[in-house]
Motif scaffolding. Sequence first.
Motif, mmCIF file in Angstrom:
data_model
loop_
_atom_site.group_PDB
_atom_site.id
_atom_site.type_symbol
_atom_site.label_atom_id
_atom_site.label_comp_id
_atom_site.label_asym_id
_atom_site.label_seq_id
_atom_site.Cartn_x
_atom_site.Cartn_y
_atom_site.Cartn_z
ATOM 1 N N TYR A 1 8.994 -0.857 3.771
ATOM 2 C CA TYR A 1 9.064 -1.926 2.788
ATOM 3 C C TYR A 1 7.693 -2.226 2.198
ATOM 4 O O TYR A 1 6.664 -1.917 2.788
ATOM 5 C CB TYR A 1 9.638 -3.202 3.423
ATOM 6 N N ARG A 2 7.697 -2.866 1.040
ATOM 7 C CA ARG A 2 6.456 -3.152 0.319
ATOM 8 C C ARG A 2 5.471 -3.968 1.163
ATOM 9 O O ARG A 2 4.285 -3.686 1.178
ATOM 10 C CB ARG A 2 6.776 -3.873 -0.986
ATOM 11 N N GLN A 3 5.981 -4.987 1.884
ATOM 12 C CA GLN A 3 5.084 -5.810 2.701
ATOM 13 C C GLN A 3 4.412 -4.975 3.779
ATOM 14 O O GLN A 3 3.228 -5.157 4.063
ATOM 15 C CB GLN A 3 5.858 -6.965 3.371
ATOM 16 N N THR B 1 -4.247 1.975 -8.402
ATOM 17 C CA THR B 1 -3.293 1.046 -7.797
ATOM 18 C C THR B 1 -3.807 0.525 -6.470
ATOM 19 O O THR B 1 -3.728 -0.674 -6.185
ATOM 20 C CB THR B 1 -1.928 1.736 -7.597
ATOM 21 N N ASN C 1 5.108 5.004 -3.372
ATOM 22 C CA ASN C 1 5.432 3.788 -4.104
ATOM 23 C C ASN C 1 6.938 3.730 -4.393
ATOM 24 O O ASN C 1 7.707 4.556 -3.913
ATOM 25 C CB ASN C 1 4.595 3.680 -5.381
ATOM 26 N N ARG C 2 7.343 2.776 -5.199
ATOM 27 C CA ARG C 2 8.772 2.600 -5.498
ATOM 28 C C ARG C 2 9.379 3.795 -6.216
ATOM 29 O O ARG C 2 10.567 4.035 -6.131
ATOM 30 C CB ARG C 2 8.980 1.353 -6.360
ATOM 31 N N LYS C 3 8.567 4.551 -6.930
ATOM 32 C CA LYS C 3 9.067 5.711 -7.669
ATOM 33 C C LYS C 3 9.085 6.974 -6.812
ATOM 34 O O LYS C 3 9.429 8.041 -7.293
ATOM 35 C CB LYS C 3 8.215 5.943 -8.911
ATOM 36 N N GLY C 4 8.663 6.851 -5.552
ATOM 37 C CA GLY C 4 8.673 7.992 -4.658
ATOM 38 C C GLY C 4 7.453 8.887 -4.778
ATOM 39 O O GLY C 4 7.439 10.001 -4.277
ATOM 40 N N LYS C 5 6.417 8.387 -5.459
ATOM 41 C CA LYS C 5 5.178 9.155 -5.635
ATOM 42 C C LYS C 5 4.066 8.501 -4.822
ATOM 43 O O LYS C 5 4.122 7.314 -4.531
ATOM 44 C CB LYS C 5 4.788 9.201 -7.108
#
Length: 135
Positions: A2-4, A45, A35-39
């Motif tokens: 997860y992001r956190q 960033t 990241n969220r895009k899978g990269k």
Amino acid sequence: MYRQEIVKLIFQLYTTRNYGVNSLYVELKSMGVVNRKGKPFGLATIDYMLANETYAGTKWSFKQYLKNVGPKKRERSIRDKSEWIPITVPAIIDRETWEKSVECRRINKVVAKRNSKHDYLLSSIIRCAGCGYAM
């Protein structure tokens, strides 16, 4: 992940292993963190995340303003820090970790290899008594 958890991992690696942003990027990429895009996260960033105080629970409002400099043309300007308005948001990392990352960023900025064209015996060891910068 997860992001956190990713944010906590980034700050933990940065503050405990004395990484620069590039080394942190390589470590995250080797761990398979994406990241969220899978990269993999980009250098910019990661640098933005380390500089963003929102992760520590403070979002700043009114940091900049637009000034008209011509017809249909505006210029962004940074306000004086006394004019900024703090907004409390849920923190992902604790304040102590944030302060440590700020100190690590300051040190990395001073002793980065790109700042020295030649090797000197006492470089980055001797400090100015007035401003604290490395000589």
